[in-house]
Design an enzyme around this catalytic site. Structure first.
Site, PDB file in Angstrom:
ATOM      1  N   SER A 116      46.882   7.973  68.612  1.00 15.64           N
ATOM      2  CA  SER A 116      45.892   8.202  67.732  1.00 15.64           C
ATOM      3  C   SER A 116      45.804   9.678  67.310  1.00 15.64           C
ATOM      4  CB  SER A 116      44.643   7.971  68.379  1.00 15.64           C
ATOM      5  OG  SER A 116      44.223   8.702  69.463  1.00 15.64           O
ATOM      6  N   ASN A 148      37.856   8.148  78.654  1.00 14.26           N
ATOM      7  CA  ASN A 148      37.066   7.223  77.844  1.00 14.26           C
ATOM      8  C   ASN A 148      35.769   7.906  77.658  1.00 14.26           C
ATOM      9  OD1 ASN A 148      39.009   5.403  78.472  1.00 14.26           O
ATOM     10  ND2 ASN A 148      37.915   4.408  80.190  1.00 14.26           N
ATOM     11  N   THR A 206      14.642  -4.283  31.921  1.00 15.90           N
ATOM     12  CA  THR A 206      14.772  -5.108  32.833  1.00 15.90           C
ATOM     13  C   THR A 206      15.792  -6.219  32.407  1.00 15.90           C
ATOM     14  OG1 THR A 206      13.025  -6.581  32.177  1.00 15.90           O
ATOM     15  CG2 THR A 206      12.325  -5.017  33.536  1.00 15.90           C
ATOM     16  N   HIS A 207      16.466  -6.504  33.111  1.00 18.35           N
ATOM     17  CA  HIS A 207      17.658  -7.429  32.812  1.00 18.35           C
ATOM     18  C   HIS A 207      18.578  -6.917  31.758  1.00 18.35           C
ATOM     19  CE1 HIS A 207      15.255 -10.805  34.538  1.00 18.35           C
ATOM     20  NE2 HIS A 207      14.007 -10.284  33.839  1.00 18.35           N
ATOM     21  N   SER A 247      42.599  10.858  27.467  1.00 12.80           N
ATOM     22  CA  SER A 247      43.760   9.693  27.464  1.00 12.80           C
ATOM     23  C   SER A 247      45.034  10.085  27.197  1.00 12.80           C
ATOM     24  CB  SER A 247      43.192   8.455  26.797  1.00 12.80           C
ATOM     25  OG  SER A 247      44.462   7.865  26.372  1.00 12.80           O
ATOM     26  N   LYS A 254      39.635  10.145  23.099  1.00 12.49           N
ATOM     27  CA  LYS A 254      38.962   9.574  24.277  1.00 12.49           C
ATOM     28  C   LYS A 254      38.251  10.659  25.285  1.00 12.49           C
ATOM     29  CE  LYS A 254      39.235   5.858  25.940  1.00 12.49           C
ATOM     30  NZ  LYS A 254      38.478   4.763  26.075  1.00 12.49           N
ATOM     31  N   ASN A 282      36.761  10.092  28.957  1.00 15.41           N
ATOM     32  CA  ASN A 282      36.479   9.221  29.810  1.00 15.41           C
ATOM     33  C   ASN A 282      35.473   9.578  30.843  1.00 15.41           C
ATOM     34  OD1 ASN A 282      37.633   7.154  28.136  1.00 15.41           O
ATOM     35  ND2 ASN A 282      39.526   7.791  29.286  1.00 15.41           N
ATOM     36  N   GLU A 289      33.405   6.734  37.510  1.00 14.88           N
ATOM     37  CA  GLU A 289      34.007   5.110  37.866  1.00 14.88           C
ATOM     38  C   GLU A 289      34.627   5.307  39.144  1.00 14.88           C
ATOM     39  OE1 GLU A 289      36.703   4.256  34.652  1.00 14.88           O
ATOM     40  OE2 GLU A 289      35.421   5.614  33.201  1.00 14.88           O
ATOM     41  N   LYS A 315      37.643   5.688  64.838  1.00 12.72           N
ATOM     42  CA  LYS A 315      37.306   6.937  63.962  1.00 12.72           C
ATOM     43  C   LYS A 315      38.077   7.103  62.709  1.00 12.72           C
ATOM     44  CE  LYS A 315      39.371   8.631  67.814  1.00 12.72           C
ATOM     45  NZ  LYS A 315      38.759   7.402  68.895  1.00 12.72           N
TER      46      LYS A 315
HETATM   47  N1  ARG Z   1      42.766   8.067  72.113  1.00  2.00           N
HETATM   48  C1  ARG Z   1      41.874   6.955  72.665  1.00  2.00           C
HETATM   49  C2  ARG Z   1      40.756   6.592  71.638  1.00  2.00           C
HETATM   50  O1  ARG Z   1      40.750   7.037  70.817  1.00  2.00           O
HETATM   51  C3  ARG Z   1      41.337   7.970  73.762  1.00  2.00           C
HETATM   52  C4  ARG Z   1      40.785   7.361  74.965  1.00  2.00           C
HETATM   53  C5  ARG Z   1      41.626   6.458  75.760  1.00  2.00           C
HETATM   54  N2  ARG Z   1      41.493   6.056  76.782  1.00  2.00           N
HETATM   55  C6  ARG Z   1      42.144   4.887  77.432  1.00  2.00           C
HETATM   56  N3  ARG Z   1      42.065   4.848  78.784  1.00  2.00           N
HETATM   57  N4  ARG Z   1      43.476   4.689  77.023  1.00  2.00           N
HETATM   58  O2  ARG Z   1      40.063   5.466  72.054  1.00  2.00           O
END
Ligand code: ARG
Length: 462
Positions: free
Chosen positions: A22, A109, A154-155, A276, A282, A284, A289, A324
């Site tokens: 990660s 954790n 409205t509408h 454009s 143009k 835009n 958007e 994340k």
């Molecule tokens: N990279 C992990 C996460 O974002 C960190 C926690 C990992 N814990 C584990 N026991 N593998 O969740």
């Protein structure tokens, strides 16, 4: 054993290493990770779990790593699984055994949950700031064009005249509620998981209240299983971001409509428009958007995390690593959308004549003509019918209500008198809506004061 097993296994290992990592995402949480580790180490020393010298070495080592990361002098190793491993590994390379003591009574954790909560809190504050900037831009335009009348719809059909200030303030209120949702998401994140360890707490005499306070959390989370598994705070952030993106999509839809030749109500500044490559004439509203379009990805981020969390058993599961990327994306996206929308609103040119010209079409005075009769004693339903006939007459003649003569009015009802003429003035019609929250200028002035008071109060909450 297959002939290729060595090579295949090596290939799979390299692939799964990358699949499971990660670091590309959570490297953005380096500052939070370092803050969490420093708080943990100093608490360990205060509790006599590690020596004061080790804690000092850890803090100094972590400061050095942070300085290097911020100077761009730190090369993350792609073989590190995540930011926690990357920083702890580097710390131990730099300071030796003291670094290897840092992870006492801690698990990745509780570490990752702590980092993510610190990060979410900071992003909420940043989004609240950008939200305020957009609300300021709306209020400024509402003040600058306070008395401008446009058709209210409205509408998407002409309905009754309203003040442009009233229309713009409606968005300021929506965004004010978004600010509340972001503040609520920040409160949800404001609880500290550190000390929950892997899932069950730890045998070391950790002071969870001390680490929570040192990291600026209002409280430690009271259940270690919940502490490492709860990602509600990210759902709250994603929901707040999603609703706000939906609000921005509504604002931008109107900006896009209003800048068409058909409406001509506003002209976006060059800085917030594009041309454009083929059509030289143009201009835009690309950015409006794009903001409208980006609501899709933010709502997608919310859906993705909801689904990831569905049916997940206690306590930590690697699925949670998926939390994340979407949250960071949603925060980045909303932040950019707020800033872009603020600039766009602040710099757009308003065309009051075009708004008034449209307000004169579509019999916007009809309700008030019916009210005129009702106030003279005719039941409103009957008055509605009478004005319906007058509108039909206008349609046949291709004119508007204020082109009709007094005789035309009186042919439909003897209650009409010469003062009907002034009832047809659009500015007067808007102004007559004096009820609390109505579009009458007095009511809008009161409303403006309330919006400004909310802006001041919200600024103090950043
Ligand atoms: N990279 C992990 C996460 O974002 C960190 C926690 C990992 N814990 C584990 N026991 N593998 O969740």
């Amino acid at each position: 054993m297959a002939l290729w097993s060595g090579r295949f296994e090596e290939g799979v290992d390299a692939f799964t290493q990358r699949f499971g990592a990660s670091l590309p995402v959570d490297c953005k949480l380096y500052a939070q990770d370092i803050a969490g580790s420093k708080a943990h180490a100093s608490m360990l020393a205060a509790q006599g779990v590690i020596s004061a010298e080790d804690a000092q070495a850890i803090a100094a080592g972590l400061d050095g790593i942070q300085a290097d990361i911020e100077a761009g002098a730190f090369a993350f190793d792609v073989n590190d699984e995540d930011i926690h491993m990357a920083i702890e590994g580097e710390l131990t390379r730099r300071i030796g055994t003291a670094g290897a003591r840092l992870h006492t009574g801690r698990s990745r954790n509780d570490q990752v949950a702590t980092d993510t909560r610190l990060y979410a809190k900071a992003r909420c504050t940043q989004l609240m700031e950008a939200n305020l900037e957009l609300r300021h831009a709306l209020v400024q335009q509402a003040q600058a064009h306070f008395d401008v009348v446009l058709p209210g719809y409205t509408h998407l059909q002409h309905a009754q005249p309203v003040l442009l200030s009233h229309h713009l303030l409606a968005y300021a209120w929506m965004l004010g509620r978004d600010f509340e949702r972001l503040a609520a998401a920040r409160d949800a994140a404001d609880a500290c998981p550190l000390g929950a360890a892997a899932l069950a707490g730890t045998t070391y005499p950790l002071d969870r209240h001390a680490t929570a306070a040192a990291l600026g959390f209002s409280r430690p989370i009271p259940n270690s299983l919940d502490a490492v598994s709860d990602r509600d705070f990210l759902l709250d952030l994603l929901y707040a971001a999603s609703v706000s993106c939906i609000h921005l999509s509504r604002l931008c839809e109107e900006v896009i409509l209003w800048s068409t030749a058909e409406f001509g109500f506003i002209t976006l500044s060059d800085a917030f428009s594009t041309g454009s490559s083929i059509m030289p004439q143009k201009k835009n509203p690309d950015f409006a958007e794009l903001i409208r379009g980006k609501s899709g990805r933010v709502v997608g981020d919310l859906m993705a995390l909801l689904m990831t969390l569905k049916s997940l058993p206690l306590a930590y599961n690697k699925d949670l690593q998926e939390d994340k990327e979407g949250a960071i994306d949603a925060a980045d996206t909303l932040y950019d959308c707020y800033r872009c929308a603020a600039g766009m609103v602040a710099t757009m040119a308003v065309h009051p004549e075009a708004m008034m010209a449209q307000a004169k079409k579509g019999y916007l005075a009809a309700t008030d003509v019916a009210d005129y009769l009702a106030k003279k004693g005719m039941p409103f339903r009957q008055a509605h019918e009478v004005v319906g006939h007058l509108v039909l007459l206008c349609e046949k003649r291709g004119c508007d209500l204020d082109d009709l003569s007094l005789a035309d009015f009186q042919a439909e009802s003897s209650l009409f008198e010469a003062d009907i003429a002034e009832q047809l003035d659009l500015r007067r019609i808007a102004d007559a809506r004096t009820t609390f929250g109505g579009t009458g200028s007095g009511a809008v002035r009161e409303q403006m004061a309330a919006v400004e008071a909310a802006l001041g109060a919200d600024a103090a909450r950043l």
